[in-house]
Design an enzyme around this catalytic site. Structure first.
Site, PDB file in Angstrom:
ATOM      1  N   CYS A 246       0.200   2.653   8.774  1.00 26.59           N
ATOM      2  CA  CYS A 246       1.077   1.700   8.136  1.00 26.59           C
ATOM      3  C   CYS A 246       0.577   0.258   8.228  1.00 26.59           C
ATOM      4  O   CYS A 246       0.455  -0.312   9.301  1.00 26.59           O
ATOM      5  CB  CYS A 246       2.414   1.846   8.842  1.00 26.59           C
ATOM      6  SG  CYS A 246       3.682   0.760   8.287  1.00 26.59           S
TER       7      CYS A 246
ATOM      8  N   GLU B 168       0.809  -1.210   0.000  1.00 28.24           N
ATOM      9  CA  GLU B 168       0.000   0.000   0.000  1.00 28.24           C
ATOM     10  C   GLU B 168       0.843   1.262   0.000  1.00 28.24           C
ATOM     11  O   GLU B 168       2.029   1.241   0.325  1.00 28.24           O
ATOM     12  CB  GLU B 168      -0.956   0.002   1.186  1.00 28.24           C
ATOM     13  CG  GLU B 168      -0.286  -0.243   2.514  1.00 28.24           C
ATOM     14  CD  GLU B 168      -1.310  -0.543   3.602  1.00 28.24           C
ATOM     15  OE1 GLU B 168      -1.744   0.426   4.230  1.00 28.24           O
ATOM     16  OE2 GLU B 168      -1.660  -1.707   3.817  1.00 28.24           O
TER      17      GLU B 168
ATOM     18  N   SER C  69      12.719   6.656   6.408  1.00 31.37           N
ATOM     19  CA  SER C  69      12.532   6.422   7.840  1.00 31.37           C
ATOM     20  C   SER C  69      12.989   5.009   8.196  1.00 31.37           C
ATOM     21  O   SER C  69      12.617   4.042   7.550  1.00 31.37           O
ATOM     22  CB  SER C  69      11.050   6.589   8.184  1.00 31.37           C
ATOM     23  OG  SER C  69      10.809   6.233   9.527  1.00 31.37           O
TER      24      SER C  69
ATOM     25  N   GLY D 264       7.340  -1.980   5.581  1.00 31.88           N
ATOM     26  CA  GLY D 264       8.712  -2.458   5.385  1.00 31.88           C
ATOM     27  C   GLY D 264       9.758  -1.592   6.059  1.00 31.88           C
ATOM     28  O   GLY D 264       9.489  -0.468   6.476  1.00 31.88           O
ATOM     29  N   GLU D 265      10.950  -2.149   6.180  1.00 27.31           N
ATOM     30  CA  GLU D 265      12.081  -1.416   6.728  1.00 27.31           C
ATOM     31  C   GLU D 265      13.022  -1.111   5.552  1.00 27.31           C
ATOM     32  O   GLU D 265      13.686  -2.008   5.033  1.00 27.31           O
ATOM     33  CB  GLU D 265      12.781  -2.268   7.803  1.00 27.31           C
ATOM     34  CG  GLU D 265      14.142  -1.769   8.261  1.00 27.31           C
ATOM     35  CD  GLU D 265      14.189  -0.285   8.617  1.00 27.31           C
ATOM     36  OE1 GLU D 265      13.323   0.207   9.349  1.00 27.31           O
ATOM     37  OE2 GLU D 265      15.125   0.393   8.133  1.00 27.31           O
TER      38      GLU D 265
ATOM     39  N   CYS E  64       8.007  -4.509  15.360  1.00 25.94           N
ATOM     40  CA  CYS E  64       7.619  -3.511  16.365  1.00 25.94           C
ATOM     41  C   CYS E  64       6.240  -3.901  16.911  1.00 25.94           C
ATOM     42  O   CYS E  64       5.328  -4.218  16.149  1.00 25.94           O
ATOM     43  CB  CYS E  64       7.580  -2.116  15.744  1.00 25.94           C
ATOM     44  SG  CYS E  64       9.195  -1.580  15.148  1.00 25.94           S
TER      45      CYS E  64
ATOM     46  N   ASN F  52      -2.108   5.593  15.816  1.00 28.87           N
ATOM     47  CA  ASN F  52      -3.290   5.089  15.131  1.00 28.87           C
ATOM     48  C   ASN F  52      -3.561   3.709  15.708  1.00 28.87           C
ATOM     49  O   ASN F  52      -2.771   2.791  15.481  1.00 28.87           O
ATOM     50  CB  ASN F  52      -2.985   4.921  13.641  1.00 28.87           C
ATOM     51  CG  ASN F  52      -3.582   6.025  12.803  1.00 28.87           C
ATOM     52  OD1 ASN F  52      -4.751   6.376  12.942  1.00 28.87           O
ATOM     53  ND2 ASN F  52      -2.773   6.561  11.923  1.00 28.87           N
TER      54      ASN F  52
ATOM     55  N   SER G 108      12.795   6.133  13.730  1.00 29.98           N
ATOM     56  CA  SER G 108      11.691   5.747  14.607  1.00 29.98           C
ATOM     57  C   SER G 108      12.277   5.435  15.969  1.00 29.98           C
ATOM     58  O   SER G 108      12.731   4.325  16.218  1.00 29.98           O
ATOM     59  CB  SER G 108      10.970   4.518  14.037  1.00 29.98           C
ATOM     60  OG  SER G 108      10.351   4.867  12.827  1.00 29.98           O
TER      61      SER G 108
ATOM     62  N   CYS H 113       7.141  -7.038   6.869  1.00 29.26           N
ATOM     63  CA  CYS H 113       8.291  -6.446   7.563  1.00 29.26           C
ATOM     64  C   CYS H 113       8.738  -7.408   8.649  1.00 29.26           C
ATOM     65  O   CYS H 113       7.919  -8.054   9.295  1.00 29.26           O
ATOM     66  CB  CYS H 113       7.884  -5.110   8.187  1.00 29.26           C
ATOM     67  SG  CYS H 113       9.240  -4.247   9.016  1.00 29.26           S
TER      68      CYS H 113
ATOM     69  N   CYS I 272       2.917  -2.133  15.755  1.00 27.93           N
ATOM     70  CA  CYS I 272       2.748  -1.877  14.322  1.00 27.93           C
ATOM     71  C   CYS I 272       1.987  -2.999  13.631  1.00 27.93           C
ATOM     72  O   CYS I 272       2.256  -4.177  13.855  1.00 27.93           O
ATOM     73  CB  CYS I 272       4.110  -1.697  13.671  1.00 27.93           C
ATOM     74  SG  CYS I 272       4.031  -1.453  11.888  1.00 27.93           S
TER      75      CYS I 272
ATOM     76  N   CYS J 245       3.524   8.475   0.781  1.00 30.29           N
ATOM     77  CA  CYS J 245       4.215   7.527   1.648  1.00 30.29           C
ATOM     78  C   CYS J 245       4.257   6.186   0.919  1.00 30.29           C
ATOM     79  O   CYS J 245       3.214   5.602   0.629  1.00 30.29           O
ATOM     80  CB  CYS J 245       3.434   7.426   2.958  1.00 30.29           C
ATOM     81  SG  CYS J 245       4.055   6.178   4.076  1.00 30.29           S
TER      82      CYS J 245
HETATM   83  N1  SAH Z   1      10.394   0.625   9.140  1.00 25.69           N
HETATM   84  C1  SAH Z   1      10.510   2.040   9.022  1.00 25.69           C
HETATM   85  C2  SAH Z   1       9.473   2.688   8.116  1.00 25.69           C
HETATM   86  C3  SAH Z   1       8.064   2.178   8.173  1.00 25.69           C
HETATM   87  S1  SAH Z   1       7.110   2.550   9.612  1.00 25.69           S
HETATM   88  C4  SAH Z   1      10.517   2.668  10.387  1.00 25.69           C
HETATM   89  O1  SAH Z   1      10.376   1.966  11.358  1.00 25.69           O
HETATM   90  O2  SAH Z   1      10.710   3.879  10.487  1.00 25.69           O
HETATM   91  C5  SAH Z   1       6.812   4.279   9.504  1.00 25.69           C
HETATM   92  C6  SAH Z   1       6.499   4.932  10.822  1.00 25.69           C
HETATM   93  O3  SAH Z   1       5.154   4.647  11.245  1.00 25.69           O
HETATM   94  C7  SAH Z   1       7.401   4.486  11.935  1.00 25.69           C
HETATM   95  O4  SAH Z   1       7.801   5.570  12.716  1.00 25.69           O
HETATM   96  C8  SAH Z   1       6.482   3.555  12.698  1.00 25.69           C
HETATM   97  O5  SAH Z   1       6.952   3.350  13.993  1.00 25.69           O
HETATM   98  C9  SAH Z   1       5.166   4.285  12.605  1.00 25.69           C
HETATM   99  N2  SAH Z   1       3.980   3.504  12.921  1.00 25.69           N
HETATM  100  C10 SAH Z   1       3.802   2.176  12.827  1.00 25.69           C
HETATM  101  N3  SAH Z   1       2.569   1.823  13.239  1.00 25.69           N
HETATM  102  C11 SAH Z   1       1.950   2.964  13.596  1.00 25.69           C
HETATM  103  C12 SAH Z   1       0.648   3.255  14.112  1.00 25.69           C
HETATM  104  N4  SAH Z   1      -0.234   2.308  14.309  1.00 25.69           N
HETATM  105  N5  SAH Z   1       0.353   4.548  14.382  1.00 25.69           N
HETATM  106  C13 SAH Z   1       1.252   5.526  14.140  1.00 25.69           C
HETATM  107  N6  SAH Z   1       2.476   5.325  13.657  1.00 25.69           N
HETATM  108  C14 SAH Z   1       2.831   4.046  13.388  1.00 25.69           C
END
Ligand code: SAH
Length: 338
Positions: free
Chosen positions: A330, A89, A188, A156-157, A113, A287, A211, A109, A116, A102
Site C-alpha cells: 500500500c 495506485e 477494509s 486511503g481510509e 499508521c 512488506n 485492520s 491518508c 504504513c 485492490c
Molecule cells: N485504511 C484502510 C485500508 C487501506 S490499508 C485500513 O486501514 O484497513 C490496507 C491494509 O494494508 C491495512 O490492513 C494496512 O494496515 C495494511 N498495510 C499497510 N502497510 C502495509 C505494509 N507495509 N505491509 C503489509 N500490510 C500493510
C-alpha cells in the site's frame, strides 16, 4: 459537471426523466460504457445526435490515465494520473480463484499508521466515485479480462470517504454495470466505529475487514493513532453489530511486526479477544517500507503465531505474499514516484 462514471443507474434514470429524456436512454448509455467499453459519446450510434449533444453538455466523460505499470508473475501494479494531476495506485492480483483488484479510496491518508507508507503522505483529498469506478474499468480493459473481486485496501481510509465509497459499491455491484458480486467485495477500515455501524446497515451483502494489528489498546496505540479515538472494545462491539445484522464473518487483518505484536502471548491475547466474535484472522506478512524501525516477522514466528491461534480454536489464514519485488505494499509505488 458530474462525471458520468460516478452516477448510479437509478440516479441517471431519474436525471434523464427529470430533464425530459427517456429513462431508457440510461440503459443505452450505461451499456456503451460498461458492456461495450466505449467511452466516446460521439460513437454512441444508437443515440440521436441531439441527445448526444445533451449528454456532452450535461456530463463529463473524462478518464483518469494509467501512467505506469509494474508487472510480476502474479501481480500487476498500476499508477494512475488523475485529471488534476494527483497520483494514486491500484494492485491487481492473480489468485487461483480469479482476478482481484485492490483499489485506492483517497489521495494520501490521514490515519497515520506508523508502519504504513501511505501515511507518510497526508491526505490531499477524497477520491470521487468515478475515480474509484474507473480504476476497475481501465485495468479490466488493460488486461482484457473481467475483474472478479474488489478490495478497498489501497491508499486511503475508505470510511473517511464514506459516501463516495458507498456510491462506488452500488455502481460496481449493479449487474447491468460491473456486476461484481457483493460477496466478492471487501472494504477494509482501520476502525472508524460509527462508520462500521453505518456500513452494517447498508443493504448490500458486502464484506468487512478490520485492520486490527494488535490484541490490546496499549500495543495498538503505539502503531495506530486511530486507537486513541476508539478502543478495541468499541471496535469489537461494532463488529458484533455488523455480523449480527448481516450474518457475515469479519476479517481481522493482523500484520506481523517483528518484536512489536508477534509474540505467542499476543496470539493468545488475540484469541481471547475474539472469543465468541464471528471473525477470522488474516495474518499479513509485513512488506517492509521506508519506516525502517519496523521489520517483518520471521517465517518461524509467523508459524508460531498461527499455530497458537489455531490451538485456541481461532480461524486464521496467512495472506499470500504478492509483489514484494515491485513494491506492491500500500502506497509504495506512489511514494516512490513523489
Ligand atoms: N485504511 C484502510 C485500508 C487501506 S490499508 C485500513 O486501514 O484497513 C490496507 C491494509 O494494508 C491495512 O490492513 C494496512 O494496515 C495494511 N498495510 C499497510 N502497510 C502495509 C505494509 N507495509 N505491509 C503489509 N500490510 C500493510
Amino acid at each position: 459537471m458530474e462525471n458520468i462514471f460516478g452516477i448510479t443507474r437509478k440516479n441517471l434514470e431519474q436525471d434523464f426523466v427529470s430533464l425530459g429524456y427517456k429513462k431508457f436512454m440510461a440503459s443505452q448509455v450505461l451499456d456503451w460504457l460498461y458492456k461495450k467499453r466505449n467511452y466516446d459519446v460521439n460513437m454512441f450510434s444508437n443515440i440521436k445526435n441531439e441527445n448526444r449533444e445533451f449528454l456532452k453538455k450535461q456530463y463529463s466523460f473524462d478518464l483518469i490515465r494509467i501512467e505506469k505499470v509494474e508487472e510480476d508473475t502474479d501481480v500487476k501494479k498500476f499508477l494512475f494520473r488523475l485529471i488534476d494531476g494527483q497520483k494514486i495506485e491500484a494492485v491487481l492480483m492473480y489468485h487461483d480463484y480469479g482476478l482481484s483488484l485492490c483499489v485506492s479510496s483517497q489521495v494520501g491518508c490521514n490515519m497515520g499508521c506508523k508502519f504504513c507508507e501511505s501515511g507518510r503522505l497526508k491526505k490531499v483529498r477524497n477520491l470521487e466515485t468515478y475515480e474509484m469506478v474507473q480504476q476497475i474499468l481501465l485495468i479490466s480493459d488493460y488486461v482484457k479480462s473481467r475483474i472478479d473481486s474488489v478490495v478497498v485496501m489501497g491508499i486511503g481510509e475508505p470510511f473517511d470517504n464514506y459516501d463516495n465509497v458507498i456510491n462506488f459499491l452500488s455502481i460496481i455491484n449493479d449487474d447491468k454495470l460491473l456486476a461484481i458480486g457483493a460477496r466478492h467485495i471487501t472494504v477494509s477500515t482501520c476502525g472508524l466505529v460509527p462508520k462500521i455501524r453505518e456500513y452494517a446497515d447498508f443493504p448490500l451483502q458486502v464484506n468487512l475487514a478490520i485492520s486490527l494489528h494488535a490484541p490490546n489498546d496499549e500495543i495498538r496505540k503505539k502503531i495506530m493513532p486511530i486507537a486513541n479515538a476508539y478502543s478495541i472494545k468499541e471496535v469489537i462491539n461494532a463488529v458484533n453489530y455488523y455480523s449480527n445484522k448481516t450474518n457475515r464473518r469479519v476479517a481481522m487483518e493482523y500484520i506481523l511486526l517483528d518484536g512489536i505484536n508477534d509474540s505467542v502471548q499476543c496470539a493468545n491475547e488475540l484469541a481471547d479477544l475474539l472469543k465468541g466474535v464471528n471473525a477470522y484472522v488474516n495474518l499479513i506478512p509485513y512488506n517492509e517500507t521506508s519506516h525502517i524501525e519496523y521489520k517483518a516477522s520471521s517465517e518461524k514466528q509467523i508459524k508460531a503465531f498461527y499455530d497458537a491461534l489455531k490451538q485456541r480454536g481461532v480461524d486464521a489464514t496467512t495472506r499470500k505474499r504478492f509483489g514484494n519485488k515491485i513494491s506492491a505494499a500500500c502506497g509504495q509505488l506512489r511514494s516512490k514516484e513523489l
